[in-house]
Design a protein around this motif. Structure first.
Motif, PDB file in Angstrom:
ATOM      1  N   PRO A  41      11.608  -9.250   2.107  1.00 41.46           N
ATOM      2  CA  PRO A  41      10.317  -9.447   2.775  1.00 41.46           C
ATOM      3  C   PRO A  41       9.309  -8.398   2.336  1.00 41.46           C
ATOM      4  CG  PRO A  41      12.103  -9.242   4.392  1.00 41.46           C
ATOM      5  CD  PRO A  41      12.699  -8.977   3.052  1.00 41.46           C
ATOM      6  N   PHE A  42       8.065  -8.840   2.127  1.00 41.82           N
ATOM      7  CA  PHE A  42       6.976  -7.929   1.783  1.00 41.82           C
ATOM      8  C   PHE A  42       5.749  -8.354   2.569  1.00 41.82           C
ATOM      9  CE2 PHE A  42       3.434  -6.216  -0.575  1.00 41.82           C
ATOM     10  CZ  PHE A  42       3.875  -4.932  -0.854  1.00 41.82           C
ATOM     11  N   PRO A  43       4.958  -7.466   3.186  1.00 44.71           N
ATOM     12  CA  PRO A  43       5.041  -6.014   3.179  1.00 44.71           C
ATOM     13  C   PRO A  43       6.392  -5.481   3.683  1.00 44.71           C
ATOM     14  CG  PRO A  43       3.016  -6.753   4.262  1.00 44.71           C
ATOM     15  CD  PRO A  43       3.836  -7.962   4.010  1.00 44.71           C
ATOM     16  N   PHE A  70       8.251  -1.204  -5.229  1.00 43.94           N
ATOM     17  CA  PHE A  70       7.392  -2.299  -4.763  1.00 43.94           C
ATOM     18  C   PHE A  70       5.938  -2.215  -5.265  1.00 43.94           C
ATOM     19  CE2 PHE A  70      10.878  -2.396  -1.790  1.00 43.94           C
ATOM     20  CZ  PHE A  70      11.040  -3.745  -1.514  1.00 43.94           C
ATOM     21  N   PHE A  71       5.443  -1.009  -5.518  1.00 43.35           N
ATOM     22  CA  PHE A  71       3.998  -0.874  -5.758  1.00 43.35           C
ATOM     23  C   PHE A  71       3.608  -0.464  -7.176  1.00 43.35           C
ATOM     24  CE2 PHE A  71       4.143  -0.689  -1.164  1.00 43.35           C
ATOM     25  CZ  PHE A  71       2.973  -1.320  -0.785  1.00 43.35           C
ATOM     26  N   ALA A  72       4.342   0.489  -7.756  1.00 46.41           N
ATOM     27  CA  ALA A  72       3.837   1.148  -8.965  1.00 46.41           C
ATOM     28  C   ALA A  72       3.560   0.140 -10.081  1.00 46.41           C
ATOM     29  CB  ALA A  72       4.820   2.219  -9.430  1.00 46.41           C
ATOM     30  N   ASN A  73       4.556  -0.669 -10.417  1.00 42.23           N
ATOM     31  CA  ASN A  73       4.380  -1.572 -11.564  1.00 42.23           C
ATOM     32  C   ASN A  73       3.531  -2.792 -11.227  1.00 42.23           C
ATOM     33  OD1 ASN A  73       5.784  -0.045 -13.423  1.00 42.23           O
ATOM     34  ND2 ASN A  73       7.733  -0.786 -12.603  1.00 42.23           N
ATOM     35  N   TYR A  74       3.667  -3.289 -10.005  1.00 42.54           N
ATOM     36  CA  TYR A  74       2.819  -4.427  -9.613  1.00 42.54           C
ATOM     37  C   TYR A  74       1.352  -4.023  -9.773  1.00 42.54           C
ATOM     38  CZ  TYR A  74       1.096  -8.402  -6.860  1.00 42.54           C
ATOM     39  OH  TYR A  74       0.460  -9.551  -6.442  1.00 42.54           O
ATOM     40  N   THR A  75       1.038  -2.827  -9.280  1.00 40.22           N
ATOM     41  CA  THR A  75      -0.352  -2.358  -9.327  1.00 40.22           C
ATOM     42  C   THR A  75      -0.797  -2.128 -10.767  1.00 40.22           C
ATOM     43  OG1 THR A  75      -0.102  -1.408  -7.136  1.00 40.22           O
ATOM     44  CG2 THR A  75      -1.899  -0.543  -8.480  1.00 40.22           C
ATOM     45  N   ARG A  78      -4.113  -2.418   1.777  1.00 41.69           N
ATOM     46  CA  ARG A  78      -4.205  -3.806   2.251  1.00 41.69           C
ATOM     47  C   ARG A  78      -2.856  -4.314   2.751  1.00 41.69           C
ATOM     48  NH1 ARG A  78      -8.377  -7.269   0.185  1.00 41.69           N
ATOM     49  NH2 ARG A  78      -6.882  -8.932  -0.240  1.00 41.69           N
ATOM     50  N   VAL A  79      -1.761  -3.718   2.241  1.00 37.07           N
ATOM     51  CA  VAL A  79      -0.424  -4.195   2.616  1.00 37.07           C
ATOM     52  C   VAL A  79       0.436  -3.036   3.133  1.00 37.07           C
ATOM     53  CG1 VAL A  79      -0.198  -6.359   1.349  1.00 37.07           C
ATOM     54  CG2 VAL A  79      -0.008  -4.226   0.095  1.00 37.07           C
ATOM     55  N   PRO A  80       0.061  -2.500   4.316  1.00 40.97           N
ATOM     56  CA  PRO A  80       0.786  -1.333   4.839  1.00 40.97           C
ATOM     57  C   PRO A  80       2.208  -1.685   5.285  1.00 40.97           C
ATOM     58  CG  PRO A  80      -0.823  -2.126   6.448  1.00 40.97           C
ATOM     59  CD  PRO A  80      -1.002  -2.961   5.213  1.00 40.97           C
ATOM     60  N   LYS A  99     -17.571  -5.864  -3.840  1.00 36.31           N
ATOM     61  CA  LYS A  99     -16.704  -5.507  -2.723  1.00 36.31           C
ATOM     62  C   LYS A  99     -15.438  -6.363  -2.781  1.00 36.31           C
ATOM     63  CE  LYS A  99     -19.563  -2.845  -0.189  1.00 36.31           C
ATOM     64  NZ  LYS A  99     -20.567  -2.730  -1.256  1.00 36.31           N
ATOM     65  N   TYR A 100     -14.285  -5.732  -2.597  1.00 37.63           N
ATOM     66  CA  TYR A 100     -12.994  -6.434  -2.600  1.00 37.63           C
ATOM     67  C   TYR A 100     -12.856  -7.157  -1.252  1.00 37.63           C
ATOM     68  CZ  TYR A 100      -7.883  -6.799  -3.512  1.00 37.63           C
ATOM     69  OH  TYR A 100      -6.590  -7.232  -3.727  1.00 37.63           O
ATOM     70  N   TYR A 101     -13.665  -8.219  -1.092  1.00 42.13           N
ATOM     71  CA  TYR A 101     -13.729  -8.930   0.178  1.00 42.13           C
ATOM     72  C   TYR A 101     -12.855 -10.175   0.172  1.00 42.13           C
ATOM     73  CZ  TYR A 101     -17.768  -6.581   2.376  1.00 42.13           C
ATOM     74  OH  TYR A 101     -18.613  -5.703   2.992  1.00 42.13           O
TER      75      TYR A 101
HETATM   76  N1  UDP Z   1       0.616  -4.645  -4.174  1.00 38.12           N
HETATM   77  C1  UDP Z   1       1.746  -4.131  -4.781  1.00 38.12           C
HETATM   78  N2  UDP Z   1       2.903  -4.853  -4.743  1.00 38.12           N
HETATM   79  C2  UDP Z   1       2.968  -6.068  -4.157  1.00 38.12           C
HETATM   80  C3  UDP Z   1       1.803  -6.596  -3.542  1.00 38.12           C
HETATM   81  C4  UDP Z   1       0.629  -5.853  -3.568  1.00 38.12           C
HETATM   82  O1  UDP Z   1       1.719  -3.057  -5.368  1.00 38.12           O
HETATM   83  O2  UDP Z   1       4.057  -6.683  -4.166  1.00 38.12           O
HETATM   84  C5  UDP Z   1      -0.631  -3.838  -4.228  1.00 38.12           C
HETATM   85  C6  UDP Z   1      -1.408  -4.171  -5.513  1.00 38.12           C
HETATM   86  O3  UDP Z   1      -2.108  -3.025  -5.944  1.00 38.12           O
HETATM   87  C7  UDP Z   1      -2.351  -5.244  -5.017  1.00 38.12           C
HETATM   88  C8  UDP Z   1      -2.722  -4.684  -3.635  1.00 38.12           C
HETATM   89  O4  UDP Z   1      -1.479  -4.149  -3.155  1.00 38.12           O
HETATM   90  O5  UDP Z   1      -3.450  -5.380  -5.864  1.00 38.12           O
HETATM   91  C9  UDP Z   1      -3.295  -5.677  -2.672  1.00 38.12           C
HETATM   92  O6  UDP Z   1      -2.406  -6.802  -2.534  1.00 38.12           O
HETATM   93  P1  UDP Z   1      -2.936  -8.231  -2.066  1.00 38.12           P
HETATM   94  O7  UDP Z   1      -1.752  -9.119  -1.921  1.00 38.12           O
HETATM   95  O8  UDP Z   1      -3.814  -8.041  -0.895  1.00 38.12           O
HETATM   96  O9  UDP Z   1      -3.789  -8.658  -3.341  1.00 38.12           O
HETATM   97  P2  UDP Z   1      -4.630 -10.003  -3.635  1.00 38.12           P
HETATM   98  O10 UDP Z   1      -3.997 -11.126  -2.848  1.00 38.12           O
HETATM   99  O11 UDP Z   1      -6.038  -9.695  -3.239  1.00 38.12           O
HETATM  100  O12 UDP Z   1      -4.475 -10.173  -5.098  1.00 38.12           O
END
Ligand code: UDP
Ligand code: FAD
Length: 373
Positions: free
Chosen positions: A93-95, A147-152, A170-172, A341-343
């Motif tokens: 599950p994510f977040p 979960f975050f480093a490579n996705y980002t 955005r995904v605490p 804006k990231y809206y």
């Molecule tokens: N993110 C991440 N891993 C994930 C999901 C999100 O690192 O599995 C980070 C990533 O930097 C992403 C940000 O959290 O751009 C915001 O995620 P969101 O799902 O809100 O992005 P969106 O749907 O706007 O693309």
């Protein structure tokens, strides 16, 4: 002679058009694409499956006012979104929540012990400024890496240490078992899709829609009093201060001859593959169909602008463009691209409603406005 030329038929431009038309203003709404809806556009693909052309769009808002406003144009389907992340060979599950941690590490933490677990891993940072700091200060480096480093890095082409804290925030992480992606009170999908919602919004005798048209090709021929612009702000000023970075995505669609392709609506791939996530649309739309359509997202620096890139250097460049925008009489800038804006969709709707209130004053609808049912 039109009262307004509106550039862009996404949420920003279409909401402005609808509100202004209801106030008795005449509007010409132009978009360079062959369709309305902007990035929220959806359509039936060759197999007859409803897909989102520009990636998965899930409506959620905490604002009843926005939900009520859009409810004039659509019925809704209740839908709470769920995401699984593919990490260490597992679908988790994510977040991150209690179950994510337990299944990843083989633990049996509960609501009483998860906070101490996060605290034992977290690196103390009093005011996290970057996305890296935002995550490691809450859940530590191992969960950050997994979960975050490579996705980002894939999504933005930048290291999380170069992105504002607000992006990852955005995904605490959660200290409960809630496995929904969003926690907003209103979580729904338009029952007949976004495009139908836009069709109803724009079905007004004071609105003329012109598609396949870059506004620059018609701006000198049309007569109008004011302009509302929802395209990229740097393009409006011919990149006078240089290009403002926007991130794009290459969407790769596939249709499979099976009812179900994957175990949930969206699966994120933080570590494997070039793509970030795979979406299976039938989960989102509730459509019943013998086949199923999916989309892979491959982020790229080239192509249509989809995401502003939140980091200090870009905020500074945008600030300079905003000064130009503020000093341009007769043109109002609104939406995700024009205000950098990231809206989410609901925030763009709110911004557009405020803009119309501000430029027209809050007034009663004019008697001349009619809407077809
Ligand atoms: N993110 C991440 N891993 C994930 C999901 C999100 O690192 O599995 C980070 C990533 O930097 C992403 C940000 O959290 O751009 C915001 O995620 P969101 O799902 O809100 O992005 P969106 O749907 O706007 O693309
Ligand atoms: P847009 O929808 O981009 O509309 C701008 C329009 O202006 C475009 O149609 C463009 O063609 C037109 N235009 C630009 N320049 C010109 C020109 N020179 N002449 C004529 N027309 C022009 N939000 C959510 O709430 N939930 C989600 O799940 C969600 N998922 C998303 C997933 C992805 C992959 C992306 C990219 C975004 C997502 N969003 C989501 C955000 C959502 O797409 C935006 O908030 C919203 O669509 C922005 O609306 P807009 O009108 O500001 O911009």
């Amino acid at each position: 002679m039109f009262d307004y030329l509106i550039v862009g038929a996404g949420f920003a431009g279409s909401v402005c058009a609808e509100r202004l038309a209801s106030l008795g203003r005449s509007v010409v709404l132009c978009d360079q694409r062959p369709h309305i809806g902007g990035n929220a556009y959806d359509h039936y693909d060759d197999a007859g499956v409803l897909v989102h052309r520009y990636g998965p769009h899930i409506f959620h808002t905490a604002a009843k006012r926005i939900y009520d406003y859009l409810s004039q144009f659509t019925e809704w389907r209740p839908y709470e979104h769920h995401v699984l992340a593919h990490v260490d060979g597992k679908l988790l599950p994510f977040p991150i929540n209690i179950d994510t941690v337990n299944r990843l590490y083989g633990l049996e933490l509960d609501a009483g012990s998860i906070e101490a677990f996060f605290a034992s891993r977290a690196e103390p940072i009093s005011h996290p400024r970057t996305s890296e700091e935002a995550v490691v200060s809450k859940v530590g480096r191992d969960l950050y890496e997994k979960f975050f480093a490579n996705y980002t890095r894939k999504q933005w082409g930048l290291d999380p240490s170069d992105l504002d804290a607000s992006v990852a925030a955005r995904v605490p992480a959660r200290t409960n078992h809630d496995d929904r992606y969003f926690t907003d009170e209103f979580q729904v999908m338009p029952l007949h899709g976004y495009t139908r919602l836009f069709e109803r919004m724009l079905d007004h005798r004071n609105i003329r829609v012109v598609l396949n048209t870059d506004y620059r090709d018609v701006v000198n021929e049309l007569r109008f009093r004011s302009m509302i612009y929802s395209g990229p702000v740097d393009a409006f000023f011919d990149y006078r201060y240089g290009k403002l970075p926007y991130r794009s995505i290459d969407f790769r669609f596939e249709t499979h001859d099976e009812e179900v392709f994957q175990r949930g609506p969206v699966i994120n791939y933080p570590n494997e593959h070039e793509y970030t996530r795979i979406t299976e649309f039938k989960y989102l739309t509730g459509q019943a169909h013998a086949k199923t359509s999916i989309v892979y997202e491959l982020p790229t620096g080239e192509g249509d602008p989809y995401y502003p890139v939140p980091r200090p250097a870009n905020a500074e460049l945008y600030r300079r463009y905003k000064l130009l925008a503020d000093a341009t009489p007769g043109v109002h800038f609104v939406g995700r691209l024009a205000t950098y804006k990231y809206y989410n969709m609901d925030q763009v709707v709110a911004q557009a409603l405020s803009l119309v209130d501000q430029i027209e004053g809050v007034r009663k609808p004019a008697a001349t406005g009619t809407r077809a049912a």
